[in-house]
Enzyme design. Structure first.
Site, PDB file in Angstrom:
ATOM      1  N   GLU A 265      -4.114   7.911  -2.799  1.00 50.43           N
ATOM      2  CA  GLU A 265      -4.482   9.260  -1.956  1.00 50.43           C
ATOM      3  C   GLU A 265      -5.860   9.660  -1.910  1.00 50.43           C
ATOM      4  O   GLU A 265      -6.332  10.734  -2.205  1.00 50.43           O
ATOM      5  CB  GLU A 265      -3.427  10.147  -2.471  1.00 50.43           C
ATOM      6  N   GLU A 375       7.428   5.171  -2.705  1.00 51.18           N
ATOM      7  CA  GLU A 375       7.880   6.603  -3.064  1.00 51.18           C
ATOM      8  C   GLU A 375       8.680   7.170  -2.446  1.00 51.18           C
ATOM      9  O   GLU A 375       8.778   8.330  -1.784  1.00 51.18           O
ATOM     10  CB  GLU A 375       6.824   7.530  -3.517  1.00 51.18           C
TER      11      GLU A 375
END
Length: 466
Positions: A265, A375
């Site tokens: 991220e 995810e």
């Protein structure tokens, strides 16, 4: 003393009288009561793929015995023909079984209409290997012409042999990712000081059970330990600490972990480099440095096959973010420092669309990279407009799971790596009431409900593998 002897003599006389009446056919009202002893079951013998011999200890007063055989230890269901099967001896041949299955048996003693309580319960597992069940996710995925890992996010305390998590994991999944315990914050307790217990348990569990382990994640702005956040040294010394951490972790698990999310991220929601402590102290080149240190550590440890991934979220719908991510990926590719991209896919039942997902993923496919749907969960209550999982939302969720699995399954073989669901049960998901996600209420985003029962979402996943 004389009085006691007289009383004992009278008692002995009464007993003899009762026995005499019994032998001579006297009144049944004066017969002594015979109490049946509860039998004791002993271990099975002569165990084969399809049968075993159940054994128990004789009860002298018993005329016969009743044996139950079940596939569940609460005897909620019985093996056909073995529900109170009556036997006169102390053994029973149990036949017509399946290989590699655990069975349970118990015994009661019987005389006339009198039946005792159940004995202790004996567990016996038949020999051989049970045929794999195609309704398990990994079994169906492994049977594909181009199989891939089916993964799940785990916590160390779930990985106990015999637990409900353990049983589901071994049946359904072929890969695991640590939900949080392999990030920097829980591992690094100081410069060169580490707490390995949870990470070791996860890695060892995977290795011991033939389950792939994906490392997540070496560098993430939300998992910086306090000692590093408050680091008072120079920026160059800060960079050396990060290098040391990456080197030590990759080296420890060399050959045990097949892949790592090196940086997680790094792009903000505006499509810019996220202003993290790593960017501030190490400069714009910090991402490439981290990948280089990971690659160097793996090679030095003899692990030349380690796969390095970049991992991020919301890139299918946020085009500026998607573009920036692929700028990072392109830069890493010029130095041969990246093998794949992790697409988090914290989706809803309405978004992203099939076309948005395909466009996003296909950019990585075109670069020849491995794809990890890393995810996956699917929200059905992102607007907090329902108070329970309705049938309508359940079916919509099922179709979304089916859609993403079909998209993944259609990828070229060379680009497939793993499709990982982010958790086991709805009530343990990070989604409900998440402030990070701005999710105001409850949700049911996973494949199993709070009771570990399969949802329609699980069926959707299976159908996506067709």
């Amino acid at each position: 003393m004389r009085i006691i002897k007289i009383k004992m003599g009278i008692a002995f006389f009464l007993v003899l009288t009762l026995l005499s009446c019994s032998k001579d056919g006297g009144s049944s009202s004066s017969d002594p009561v015979i109490v049946l002893g509860t039998p004791f079951a002993s271990n099975a013998s002569s165990i084969t793929d399809n049968s075993f011999t159940a054994n128990w200890v004789v009860v002298p007063e018993a005329e016969s015995y009743l044996i139950d055989v079940s596939t569940s230890n609460n005897f909620s269901n019985f093996v056909t023909g073995y529900n109170a099967l009556e036997k006169t001896g102390t053994t029973a041949e149990v036949m017509g079984l399946s290989p590699g299955v655990s069975y349970f048996y118990r015994v009661r003693a019987k005389q006339g209409n009198e039946v005792t309580n159940n004995s202790n319960i004996i567990t016996v597992t038949t020999t051989g290997n049970q045929p794999e069940d195609p309704t398990y996710l990994k079994v169906k995925a492994n049977a594909l012409p181009n199989p891939f890992y089916v993964g799940v996010a785990v916590k160390a305390n779930q990985l106990t042999d015999g637990s409900s998590y353990d049983a589901v994991l071994k049946n359904e999944f072929s890969s695991i990712t640590a939900e949080y315990e392999m990030k920097m914050n829980p591992i690094s307790t100081g410069s060169g000081s580490y707490s390995w217990d949870a990470a070791d348990k996860i890695v060892n569990y995977g290795n011991d059970n033939g389950i792939n382990v994906h490392g997540h994640a070496l560098v993430w702005h939300n998992a910086v330990p306090d000692w590093l956040s408050n680091f008072s040294g120079t920026d160059a010394e800060f960079a050396l600490e990060v290098k040391k951490y990456i080197t030590d972790v990759v080296t420890r698990y060399a050959g045990k972990i097949k892949s790592w999310d090196v940086v997680n991220e790094a792009v903000d929601d505006n499509g810019n480099m996220r202003s993290t402590i790593f960017l501030q102290k190490m400069g714009a080149n910090y991402i490439k440095d981290c990948y280089q240190w990971a690659r160097d550590a793996a090679n030095a440890a003899g692990d030349t096959n380690l796969l390095l991934f970049y991992n991020d979220y919301a890139t299918s719908t946020n085009i500026p973010k998607q573009n920036k991510m692929f700028t990072i990926v392109d830069d890493l590719m010029t130095s041969n420092l990246i093998d794949g991209v992790g697409f988090q896919m914290h989706n809803t039942y309405l978004s992203p669309t099939k076309e948005q997902i395909e466009t996003d993923i296909n950019r990585a496919v075109a670069l020849g990279l491995k794809i990890h749907v890393s995810e996956l969960d699917i929200q059905v209550n992102q607007n907090n407009d329902i108070t329970y999982l309705t049938e309508e939302r359940s079916l919509a969720q099922k179709e979304k799971y089916k859609e993403i699995v079909k998209i993944y399954n259609a990828l070229p073989d060379a680009n497939k790596y793993a499709l990982t669901v982010w958790g086991f049960k709805d009530n343990e998901s990070w989604i409900p009431y998440s402030t990070d996600l701005n999710h105001p209420g409850n949700d049911w985003p996973l494949l199993y409900d709070n009771k570990f029962e399969l949802k329609e979402a699980h069926t959707g996943f299976l159908e996506g593998l067709d």
